[in-house]
Design an enzyme around this catalytic site. Structure first.
Site, mmCIF file in Angstrom:
data_model
loop_
_atom_site.group_PDB
_atom_site.id
_atom_site.type_symbol
_atom_site.label_atom_id
_atom_site.label_comp_id
_atom_site.label_asym_id
_atom_site.label_seq_id
_atom_site.Cartn_x
_atom_site.Cartn_y
_atom_site.Cartn_z
ATOM 1 N N LYS A 104 -14.408 8.102 -3.552
ATOM 2 C CA LYS A 104 -15.359 8.417 -3.138
ATOM 3 C C LYS A 104 -15.896 9.803 -3.191
ATOM 4 O O LYS A 104 -17.440 9.802 -3.405
ATOM 5 C CB LYS A 104 -15.784 9.148 -1.159
ATOM 6 C CG LYS A 104 -15.319 7.487 -0.770
ATOM 7 C CD LYS A 104 -14.381 8.001 0.937
ATOM 8 C CE LYS A 104 -13.669 6.097 1.333
ATOM 9 N NZ LYS A 104 -12.531 6.660 2.696
ATOM 10 N N THR A 145 -8.126 6.655 -1.393
ATOM 11 C CA THR A 145 -9.583 5.919 -1.661
ATOM 12 C C THR A 145 -10.764 7.039 -2.017
ATOM 13 O O THR A 145 -11.723 7.006 -2.121
ATOM 14 C CB THR A 145 -10.318 4.847 -0.782
ATOM 15 O OG1 THR A 145 -9.699 5.405 0.696
ATOM 16 C CG2 THR A 145 -9.823 3.883 -1.123
ATOM 17 N N LYS A 168 -8.059 14.612 4.663
ATOM 18 C CA LYS A 168 -6.844 13.180 4.526
ATOM 19 C C LYS A 168 -5.851 12.970 5.518
ATOM 20 O O LYS A 168 -6.183 13.943 6.039
ATOM 21 C CB LYS A 168 -6.424 12.362 3.237
ATOM 22 C CG LYS A 168 -5.634 13.778 2.802
ATOM 23 C CD LYS A 168 -5.054 14.108 1.428
ATOM 24 C CE LYS A 168 -6.725 14.310 0.440
ATOM 25 N NZ LYS A 168 -6.974 12.794 -0.812
ATOM 26 N N ARG A 169 -5.207 12.032 5.547
ATOM 27 C CA ARG A 169 -3.749 11.544 6.702
ATOM 28 C C ARG A 169 -3.407 13.395 6.837
ATOM 29 O O ARG A 169 -3.417 13.712 4.602
ATOM 30 C CB ARG A 169 -3.336 10.938 7.355
ATOM 31 C CG ARG A 169 -3.973 9.949 7.701
ATOM 32 C CD ARG A 169 -4.617 10.067 9.099
ATOM 33 N NE ARG A 169 -2.841 9.572 9.420
ATOM 34 C CZ ARG A 169 -3.081 9.273 11.015
ATOM 35 N NH1 ARG A 169 -3.717 8.508 10.987
ATOM 36 N NH2 ARG A 169 -1.830 9.385 11.614
ATOM 37 N N LYS A 208 1.018 14.552 0.965
ATOM 38 C CA LYS A 208 0.008 14.665 0.507
ATOM 39 C C LYS A 208 -0.492 15.693 0.008
ATOM 40 O O LYS A 208 -1.714 16.505 -1.157
ATOM 41 C CB LYS A 208 -0.854 14.536 1.585
ATOM 42 C CG LYS A 208 -1.471 12.180 1.754
ATOM 43 C CD LYS A 208 -2.300 12.484 2.514
ATOM 44 C CE LYS A 208 -2.209 11.014 3.073
ATOM 45 N NZ LYS A 208 -3.721 10.032 2.108
ATOM 46 N N HIS A 232 0.468 -1.606 0.222
ATOM 47 C CA HIS A 232 -0.043 0.130 -0.136
ATOM 48 C C HIS A 232 0.726 1.294 0.284
ATOM 49 O O HIS A 232 0.212 2.127 0.221
ATOM 50 C CB HIS A 232 -1.718 0.076 1.505
ATOM 51 C CG HIS A 232 -2.215 -1.367 0.739
ATOM 52 N ND1 HIS A 232 -3.651 -0.576 0.726
ATOM 53 C CD2 HIS A 232 -1.982 -2.120 1.013
ATOM 54 C CE1 HIS A 232 -3.748 -1.620 0.780
ATOM 55 N NE2 HIS A 232 -2.905 -2.821 1.706
HETATM 56 O O1 DL6 Z 1 -4.717 0.913 0.197
HETATM 57 C C1 DL6 Z 1 -4.908 2.068 0.677
HETATM 58 C C2 DL6 Z 1 -4.395 3.045 0.793
HETATM 59 C C3 DL6 Z 1 -3.472 3.486 -0.036
HETATM 60 O O2 DL6 Z 1 -5.429 4.552 -0.676
HETATM 61 C C4 DL6 Z 1 -3.302 5.617 0.449
HETATM 62 O O3 DL6 Z 1 -2.533 5.695 -0.926
HETATM 63 C C5 DL6 Z 1 -2.085 4.649 0.890
HETATM 64 O O4 DL6 Z 1 -1.165 5.496 1.165
HETATM 65 C C6 DL6 Z 1 -2.725 3.468 1.773
HETATM 66 N N1 DL6 Z 1 -1.438 3.064 2.252
HETATM 67 C C7 DL6 Z 1 -1.583 2.912 3.632
HETATM 68 C C8 DL6 Z 1 0.078 2.242 4.097
HETATM 69 N N2 DL6 Z 1 1.198 3.124 4.815
HETATM 70 N N3 DL6 Z 1 1.484 2.753 4.919
HETATM 71 N N4 DL6 Z 1 2.528 1.442 4.866
HETATM 72 O O5 DL6 Z 1 -2.063 3.219 4.925
HETATM 73 O O6 DL6 Z 1 -3.239 2.897 1.841
#
Ligand code: DL6
Length: 822
Positions: free
Chosen positions: A671, A667, A557-558, A563, A366
Site C-alpha cells: 500500500k 501487504t 502494523k500489528r 515485526k 500465511h
Molecule cells: O497474507 C496476509 C498476511 C501477510 O501479509 C502477513 O505477512 C502475515 O503475517 C499474515 N498472517 C497472519 C496469520 N498469522 N497466523 N497464523 O495474519 O498474513
C-alpha cells in the site's frame, strides 16, 4: 407468472434524492427535518443498496442457472473497512450522492463519519480477504465469501498512561445497514456427543458405517453482504454467520422463575459468534476458537450444498462446481466436515468421497512462525467433534500408508509427516491436514513460498511434486488508491487516462513522467496535501499536530516482536540521545515525525510493554526543548482501516523491518509503495519483490538476508556481543534501561532491555547497525526533495504488480481454474 425483475432507481440526482427521502420516511420512520445524522446515514446506505440490488439478484440467478465452477473463500476474518465510500465508488454514484445530499442540506462528508467500520479481522490476513473479495467481484469471478459475523470485532484500543487498554468494539450498536439477515436459511451446526457404528446392505452385502450422535447444536443464521465489482455491474456475496440458540429459551424454566437457567442455552450458543478471537499469531487451545471454526465452515458447506447446487446435483461432479479456498488453517476443519457429509450423510464410499474432497480444497498458508501453525489437541477435538477426529485418523492412516509405500519404513519421516503429532501432547496439525487434503498449497510471497517448501513442509513437497505454488499477495487499488488517495488517482488519470484502476500494470506509464519537473511538482503537491489532510484527521481524532517539513516516517502494523517495532524505537532513541548528549545539533538534523499504529494481542505482555515504551519515548522526546521540535513521535490509538486510508497516502517512508524469514508477505508494504512512500526494509516477505520491482536506488535495504540469519543462529547468536561492540547501540539501550523514559524507574522497561540482551529471538541487535546506516541514507536522500519525489513516482509506477486483481488472476491460473462468469 413472470414477475418483473426489480430495477435500479434512476442514476440521477433527482432519482437519488427521491430514493433517499423515501428511505428516510419508510425505513427510518422520520422526516428529513427531524432526522438524526444516523438516520441520514442509514437512509443513504439503504439508497446505495437500492442501486445494487437488481444486479445482485440477477448475478445470483445466473450463477444458479449456469452452475459454473466458482470459488468459496473460507475465512475466519474479513477486515472490511467502511463500506459506504467503496460502494459509491463501485456504482459511480459518488458525485450524484454528493449533489443529492447537498440538495437536502446534508454534507456527504459528515455522513461518512457516521459509519463504524466492521473490524472483523486482526490484521493482514483479514484485510487480504477483504481485498480478495473486492477483486473477485471486479474480475466477475463467481464466488462467495464465507465467514463469521462477530458481534464484537477487533477491540478498540485506548491508551491510559501510555498503556494499551482494550475496549469492546460494539460496531452493531447503531444498526448495520449493509447486511441482509436470512433466519429462514439458518443451518443447524452440531457439537459433542459420540459416534456409533451400524450396518447397512450395500449391493447385497452387509457393510459397517459410522454416524455421529451429537449432544448439542446451534443455529447458524446467514447475514448477506453485497460485494460490488468496480464499474462492472457485478455484485457478489459475502455471507457471514451468526450463532443463535436452537430453542431461544426454556419457557417452563422461565415460568418457574429460574430466569438465568432459562436463557443459559441461548447465551451459550450466542457466545460462538460473539467476539473475534484476539490473537493473530499465537493461537492457544481455546475451545471457543475451535467452536467458531467448525461453526462457520459447517454452516458454509451445508449452505453451499443446500442452496447453491441445482436440485439433484450429482455430487461426483463437485470438483467441477466449487473450490473451497482455505484462508490459513482456521477453516481446515472443513476437510473432515465435507468427508462426513459425503460419507455419512450422502452415503458415498470413502474412496470416492476422498477423491472429491482432495479436488475441492486448496490451502493458503500465511505464516512461518511455528507457534502460529495451528494444532488442536486430540482431547479437545474428540470431545467437540468426535466423528471428525475419526475421519482425521483415517485420512492420516491412509496417508501414512502411502508415505511408507513410497519411502519405506523411515520412522522419523513418518513421525515428521504424520497429521497427528505425539509430542508434547497428542494433537492434530491442521496445516498438515490442509496440505494432505488440498489440491494446491500456496504461500503468499515468493520468499515465503520457498521457505514453506524448503523449511516448513519439505517432506510434503517431496511427496507431492507440483502441489506447492506461490501467489504473492496484493491489495485493492480501489480502496487503497482511488478512495484513500484521490489526489494521486486524479494525477494518474490525467497522465495515463482512465482504466488503470483495473489494470494496474499500466502505472508503468508513469515512469516517463518521473522525468517531467512539472509532474514531479504536482506529485509533491499531492503528497503535501495528503499530509495536511492527515494532520486535520489526527488533530480532530487525537489532538496531535503534524509539523510541516517533517519527513513522515511510518510504521503501522500489528505489534509483534518479529515485526521489530523495537528496532524503530532504538533508532528514535539513538537520534534523541545524540541530541541530548550534545554530539549532534538538533538544528543539523533532518526533522522527522514518526507515526506508529499498532494493536497488541491482549494476552501478549511483551508486545503491550513495547507499546508502553513507544508512548513513553514519545512523551519525553516530544516535550524536550533540546530537541527543538525536530523529532516527534505520534502514536494514534486504535489504528484501523479507516485511519490507514489517511496515513498511507501521507507517508514518506514505509518501515518494513521484520527479521528476514519471519514476515510471510506483508501487504502494508504494498500500500505504501503504491502511494509513493519509499521503503526502508529487510529482504523479507514481499519486500523482496517490491525491491526487485522498484529498484535498489528507490528502496533502502538493510539487515541480514534469510540465509545469514540462519547462519548466525547456527553459529550461536549472542545479542550482548552486539551491544558490547556498538557504542551507539549501547547508549540507546542504556538510556532506556536508565529509566529516562519511565520517570527514573528502571524496572518499567527492564524486561524489554533484558529480553534484547539475553534472548532477542528476532535479532534486533544484530540488525541495528545496518538499520541506523540505512536511516542515515534516508536523511541524505530526503534532503534532495526533487530526487526523492522522482524515486516516489518510480515506486508508484513499478508497483502495479501488487494489485489484488493480479493475485486473483494468479489464483485462477495456478489453483482454481475457474472459467470467467457469464
Ligand atoms: O497474507 C496476509 C498476511 C501477510 O501479509 C502477513 O505477512 C502475515 O503475517 C499474515 N498472517 C497472519 C496469520 N498469522 N497466523 N497464523 O495474519 O498474513
Amino acid at each position: 407468472m413472470a414477475l418483473a425483475p426489480v430495477t435500479a432507481p434512476p442514476a440521477s440526482v433527482d432519482g437519488f434524492v427521491k430514493q433517499f427521502l423515501e428511505n428516510l420516511n419508510l425505513e427510518r420512520g422520520v422526516m428529513l427535518s427531524s432526522s438524526s445524522a444516523n438516520d441520514q446515514y442509514m437512509a443513504l446506505a439503504n439508497t446505495v443498496r437500492d442501486y445494487l440490488i437488481a444486479r445482485w439478484l440477477e448475478d445470483q440467478r445466473r450463477q444458479k442457472v449456469a452452475q459454473a465452477k466458482g470459488v468459496c473463500y473460507l475465512s475466519a476474518e474479513y477486515l472490511l473497512g467502511r463500506q459506504l465510500d467503496n460502494n459509491l465508488l463501485a456504482t459511480r454514484l459518488t458525485e450524484i450522492a454528493t449533489d443529492a445530499l447537498a440538495q437536502c442540506g446534508i454534507d456527504l462528508d459528515e455522513l461518512r463519519q457516521q459509519e463504524v467500520e466492521p473490524g472483523l479481522g486482526n490484521g493482514g490476513l483479514g484485510r487480504l480477504a477483504a481485498c480478495f473479495i473486492d477483486s473477485l467481484a471486479t474480475l466477475s469471478v463467481p464466488s462467495i465469501g464465507y465467514g463469521i459475523r462477530y458481534e464484537y470485532g477487533i477491540f478498540r484500543q485506548t491508551f491510559e498512561n501510555g498503556e494499551q487498554i482494550e475496549q469492546p468494539d460494539a460496531w452493531l450498536t447503531l444498526g448495520s445497514p449493509w447486511e441482509f439477515p436470512h433466519p429462514e436459511n439458518a443451518q443447524t451446526v452440531s457439537f459433542g456427543g459420540h459416534t456409533e457404528t451400524y450396518e447397512v446392505d450395500h449391493e447385497g452385502e452387509k457393510v459397517t458405517r459410522s454416524r455421529w450422535i451429537p449432544s448439542w447444536n446451534v443455529q447458524a443464521v446467514p447475514y448477506n453482504y453485497m460485494v460490488p465489482g468496480y464499474h462492472n455491474g457485478r455484485v457478489n456475496t459475502l455471507r457471514l454467520w451468526r450463532s443463535v440458540a436452537t430453542n431461544s429459551f426454556d419457557l417452563s424454566g422461565f415460568n418457574s422463575g429460574d430466569y438465568e437457567e432459562a436463557v443459559r442455552a441461548q447465551t451459550y450458543a450466542e457466545t460462538i459468534s460473539k467476539v473475534l478471537y484476539p490473537e493473530d499469531s499465537t493461537p492457544q487451545g481455546k475451545e471457543l476458537r475451535l467452536q467458531q471454526q467448525y461453526f462457520f465452515v459447517a454452516a458454509s458447506i451445508g449452505d453451499f450444498l443446500d442452496h447453491m447446487l441445482a436440485p439433484g446435483y450429482d455430487l461426483t461432479n463437485l470438483p467441477n462446481r466449487v473450490i473451497f479456498q482455505l484462508n490459513d488453517t482456521h477453516p481446515v476443519i472443513a476437510v473432515p466436515e465435507l468427508m462426513r457429509v459425503l460419507v455419512d450423510e450422502k452415503g458415498m464410499e470413502w474412496d470416492a468421497a476422498w477423491a472429491i474432497t482432495q479436488q475441492c480444497f486448496a490451502y493458503t498458508c500465511h505464516t512461518l512462525l511455528p507457534e502460529a501453525l495451528e494444532v488442536w489437541s486430540v482431547d479437545l477435538l474428540g470431545r467437540l467433534l468426535p466423528r471428525h477426529l475419526e475421519i482425521i485418523y483415517r485420512i492420516n492412516d491412509e496417508f501414512l500408508l502411502a508415505v511408507r509405500k513410497r519411502f519405506g519404513d523411515d520412522e522419523m519421516r513418518i513421525r515428521n509427516m504424520s497429521i497427528i503429532s505425539e509430542h508434547p501432547n497428542r494433537s492434530v496439525r491442521m496445516a498438515y491436514l490442509a496440505t494432505v487434503a488440498g489440491a494446491k498449497v500456496n504461500g503468499v510471497a515468493e520468499l515465503h513460498s520457498q521457505l514453506l517448501r524448503e523449511r516448513v513442509l519439505p517432506d510434503f513437497d517431496e511427496f507431492y511434486p507440483g502441489k506447492f505454488t506461490n501467489v504473492t499477495n496484493g491489495v485493492t487499488p480501489r480502496r487503497f488508491i482511488r478512495l484513500a488517495n484521490p489526489g494521486l488517482a486524479n494525477l494518474i488519470t490525467e497522465a495515463l487516462g482512465a482504466g488503470w484502476t483495473v489494470d494496474l500494470e499500466r502505472l508503468r506509464g508513469l515512469e516517463a513522467f518521473a522525468e517531467d519537473p512539472e509532474f514531479r511538482a504536482q506529485f509533491a503537491e499531492v503528497k503535501a496535501a495528503n499530509k495536511r489532510v492527515l494532520s486535520e484527521v489526527l488533530l480532530a481524532r487525537d489532538g496531535f499536530e503534524l509539523s510541516e517539513d517533517h519527513l513522515l516516517d511510518v510504521m503501522v502494523k500489528r505489534l509483534h516482536e518479529y515485526k521489530r517495532q523495537m528496532l524503530k524505537v532504538l533508532h528514535i532513541v539513538t537520534s534523541y540521545e545524540s541530541i541530548v548528549s550534545g554530539r549532534v545539533k538538533a538544528s543539523d538534523m533532518q526533522a522527522r515525525t514518526f507515526i506508529f499504529g499498532a494493536k497488541a494481542a491482549p494476552g501478549y505482555a511483551m508486545a503491550k510493554r513495547i507499546i508502553h515504551l513507544i508512548n513513553a519515548v514519545g512523551s519525553v522526546v516530544n516535550n524536550d526543548p533540546r530537541v527543538e521540535g525536530k523529532l516527534k513521535v505520534i502514536f494514534p490509538p486504535n489504528y484501523n482501516v479507516t485511519l490507514a486510508e489517511r496515513v498511507v497516502p501521507a507517508a514518506d517512508l514505509s518501515e518494513q523491518i521484520s527479521l528476514a524469514g519471519k514476515e510471510a508477505s506483508g501487504t502494508g508494504n504494498m500500500k505504501f509503495a503504491l502511494n509513493g512512500a519509499l521503503t526502508i526494509g529487510t529482504d523479507d516477505g514481499a519486500n523482496v519483490e517490491i525491491r526487485q520491482l522498484v529498484g535498489d536506488d528507490n528502496f533502502f535495504l538493510f539487515g541480514m538476508a534469510e540465509p545469514e540469519v540462519e547462519a548466525l543462529w547456527a553459529k550461536g547468536y549472542k545479542p550482548a556481543e552486539f551491544y558490547q561492540a556498538d557504542e551507539s547501540l549501547r547508549r540507546a539501550l542504556d538510556l532506556i534501561a536508565s529509566g529516562a523514559f519511565s520517570g527514573g524507574d528502571r524496572s518499567v522497561f527492564e524486561p524489554i532491555v533484558s529480553n534484547l540482551l539475553y534472548d532477542d529471538r528476532f535479532m534486533v541487535l544484530a540488525d541495528y547497525a545496518t538499520y541506523i546506516e540505512a536511516q542515515a541514507k534516508v536523511d541524505l536522500a530526503y534532503a534532495d526533495q526533487d530526487a526523492w519525489t522522482k524515486a516516489a513516482i518510480l515506486n508508484v509506477a513499478r508497483s502495479g504488480f501488487f494489485s489484488s486483481d493480479r493475485s486473483i488472476r494468479d489464483y485462477i491460473e495456478r489453483i482454481w481454474h475457474t472459467p470467467p462468469a457469464l
